[in-house]
Design a protein around this motif. Structure first.
Motif, PDB file in Angstrom:
ATOM      1  N   UNK A  98       0.794  -1.207   0.000  1.00 14.82           N
ATOM      2  CA  UNK A  98       0.000   0.000   0.000  1.00 14.82           C
ATOM      3  C   UNK A  98       0.830   1.262   0.000  1.00 14.82           C
ATOM      4  N   UNK A 102      -3.154   5.459   1.860  1.00 12.65           N
ATOM      5  CA  UNK A 102      -4.094   4.344   1.922  1.00 12.65           C
ATOM      6  C   UNK A 102      -4.470   3.749   0.592  1.00 12.65           C
ATOM      7  N   UNK A 104      -3.956   1.375  -2.822  1.00  5.74           N
ATOM      8  CA  UNK A 104      -3.341   0.087  -3.127  1.00  5.74           C
ATOM      9  C   UNK A 104      -3.240  -0.105  -4.625  1.00  5.74           C
TER      10      UNK A 104
ATOM     11  N   UNK B  31      -9.599   3.157   0.440  1.00  3.58           N
ATOM     12  CA  UNK B  31      -9.268   4.186  -0.544  1.00  3.58           C
ATOM     13  C   UNK B  31      -9.166   3.680  -1.974  1.00  3.58           C
ATOM     14  N   UNK B  32      -9.032   2.380  -2.138  1.00  2.00           N
ATOM     15  CA  UNK B  32      -8.865   1.836  -3.488  1.00  2.00           C
ATOM     16  C   UNK B  32      -9.981   0.846  -3.780  1.00  2.00           C
ATOM     17  N   UNK B  34     -11.861  -1.590  -7.040  1.00  2.00           N
ATOM     18  CA  UNK B  34     -11.679  -2.167  -8.360  1.00  2.00           C
ATOM     19  C   UNK B  34     -12.866  -3.062  -8.696  1.00  2.00           C
ATOM     20  N   UNK B  36     -13.183  -6.601 -10.900  1.00  4.41           N
ATOM     21  CA  UNK B  36     -12.500  -7.660 -11.627  1.00  4.41           C
ATOM     22  C   UNK B  36     -13.548  -8.515 -12.318  1.00  4.41           C
ATOM     23  N   UNK B  46      -8.389  -7.853 -13.983  1.00  3.06           N
ATOM     24  CA  UNK B  46      -8.808  -6.485 -13.694  1.00  3.06           C
ATOM     25  C   UNK B  46      -9.670  -5.946 -14.833  1.00  3.06           C
ATOM     26  N   UNK B  91      -9.693  -2.141  -0.879  1.00  6.29           N
ATOM     27  CA  UNK B  91      -8.459  -2.402  -0.144  1.00  6.29           C
ATOM     28  C   UNK B  91      -8.699  -2.377   1.353  1.00  6.29           C
ATOM     29  N   UNK B  93      -7.158  -1.464   4.923  1.00  7.26           N
ATOM     30  CA  UNK B  93      -6.132  -0.602   5.490  1.00  7.26           C
ATOM     31  C   UNK B  93      -5.411  -1.299   6.635  1.00  7.26           C
ATOM     32  N   UNK B  95      -2.871  -3.224   6.419  1.00 12.84           N
ATOM     33  CA  UNK B  95      -2.377  -4.558   6.090  1.00 12.84           C
ATOM     34  C   UNK B  95      -1.517  -4.485   4.834  1.00 12.84           C
ATOM     35  N   UNK B  96      -0.769  -3.400   4.720  1.00 19.17           N
ATOM     36  CA  UNK B  96       0.139  -3.230   3.585  1.00 19.17           C
ATOM     37  C   UNK B  96      -0.599  -3.246   2.253  1.00 19.17           C
ATOM     38  N   UNK B  97      -1.787  -2.735   2.269  1.00 18.72           N
ATOM     39  CA  UNK B  97      -2.486  -2.551   1.009  1.00 18.72           C
ATOM     40  C   UNK B  97      -3.173  -3.774   0.464  1.00 18.72           C
ATOM     41  N   UNK B  98      -3.388  -4.790   1.271  1.00 21.61           N
ATOM     42  CA  UNK B  98      -4.046  -5.990   0.763  1.00 21.61           C
ATOM     43  C   UNK B  98      -5.472  -5.698   0.335  1.00 21.61           C
ATOM     44  N   UNK B  99      -5.943  -6.509  -0.606  1.00 18.54           N
ATOM     45  CA  UNK B  99      -7.271  -6.332  -1.179  1.00 18.54           C
ATOM     46  C   UNK B  99      -8.239  -7.357  -0.613  1.00 18.54           C
ATOM     47  N   UNK B 101     -11.748  -9.267  -1.622  1.00 17.33           N
ATOM     48  CA  UNK B 101     -12.565  -9.576  -2.787  1.00 17.33           C
ATOM     49  C   UNK B 101     -13.967  -9.968  -2.349  1.00 17.33           C
TER      50      UNK B 101
END
Lengths: 118, 111
Positions: A98, A102, A104, B31-32, B34, B36, B46, B91, B93, B95-99, B101
Motif C-alpha cells: 500500500x 491508503x 493500493x 481508498x482503493x 476495483x 474484476x 482487472x 483495499x 487498510x 495490512x500493507x495494502x491488501x485487497x 474480494x
C-alpha cells in the motif's frame, strides 16, 4: 511478457502427502500473494509477501508455508495435505504494498492450480 | 457485517440490455476500489479501477459513493462475451495494502 505463471495446473494428492506450488512473475513487481478460491467463499488470502525477503500470514494460513525465493518467485507448500485443502489456488502480484494515503495497487493473477486431496 | 458484499445473482439478461451491479463495503477508510472479471474456471482479471469522480471505459461505467459506502458497475449494450462473474474489490487498510474480494455477481447474457 508471460505475466504470472503457476505450476502445476492440476494436482491430485492423497491425504498426508506434501507438495509445493510454484509461482513466478516477470513484471518486476514487489508484492506477491497466494489465494485459495472455494465455491461460495470467494477469494481468501493465504499468505503474502509485500517485498522480497518478507512474508506474512493472510486470512487462512493454517496448513501452509511460503517462501519468497527471490523477487520473481513465491512458492506455497502444503506439508501434509488434507481434504479441506481441496481448492483452486491463485498466485497474484502487484507493484507494491500500500501507498501512503491508503491507496493500493491492483493485483494480477496467474491461471491457477486446481488441487484435489483425497 | 461482511467487509465486501455483492448480490450473487445470477443476473440473466438478453443481449443489448443494460445491467447494473452494486457492492457495499464496510470500512469507511478504504481508498482503493476495483472491479474484476472472472470467467468460468479462469483467473480474475482487472476490469477497471474505480475513481472518486466515477469513470467510464467503453460500455462499462463505474461509480463510487463514499457516503453510502457502495460501488456500482453499469454495463450497457450487453454482449454474449460479457457473461462472467464480476468481483467487487476494496483495499484493507493497515495490512500493507491488501485487497478484499467480494464473492462476485454472476452475469449470463443470452441471445
Amino acid at each position: 511478457n508471460a505475466g504470472v505463471t503457476q505450476t502445476p495446473k492440476f494436482q491430485v494428492l492423497k491425504t498426508g502427502q506434501s507438495m509445493t506450488l510454484q509461482c513466478a512473475q516477470d513484471m518486476n513487481h514487489n508484492s506477491m500473494y497466494w489465494y485459495r478460491q472455494d465455491p461460495g467463499m470467494g477469494l481468501r488470502l493465504i499468505y503474502y509477501s509485500a517485498s522480497e525477503g518478507t512474508t506474512d500470514k493472510g486470512e487462512v494460513p493454517n496448513g501452509y508455508n511460503v517462501s519468497r525465493l527471490n523477487k520473481r518467485e513465491f512458492s506455497l507448500r502444503l506439508e501434509s495435505a488434507a481434504p479441506s485443502q481441496t481448492s483452486v489456488y491463485f498466485c497474484a502480484s502487484s507493484e507494491g504494498p500500500g501507498l501512503a494515503g491508503g491507496h493500493s495497487y491492483e493485483q494480477y493473477f496467474g491461471p491457477g492450480t486446481r488441487l484435489t486431496v483425497t | 457485517r461482511k467487509e465486501v458484499e455483492q448480490d450473487p445473482g445470477p443476473f440473466n439478461v438478453p443481449e443489448g440490455a443494460t445491467v447494473a451491479f452494486n457492492c457495499t463495503y464496510s470500512n469507511s477508510a478504504s481508498q482503493s476500489f476495483f472491479w474484476y472479471r472472472q470467467d468460468c474456471r479462469k483467473e480474475p482479471k482487472l476490469l477497471m479501477s474505480v475513481y472518486s469522480s466515477g469513470n467510464e471505459d467503453g460500455r462499462f461505467t463505474a461509480q463510487l459513493n463514499r457516503a453510502s459506502q457502495y460501488i456500482s458497475l453499469l454495463i450497457r449494450d450487453s454482449k454474449l462475451s460479457d457473461s462472467a462473474t464480476y468481483l467487487c474489490v476494496v483495499n484493507m487498510l493497515g495490512s500493507q495494502g491488501n485487497l478484499i474480494f467480494g464473492k462476485g455477481t454472476k452475469l449470463s447474457v443470452k441471445p
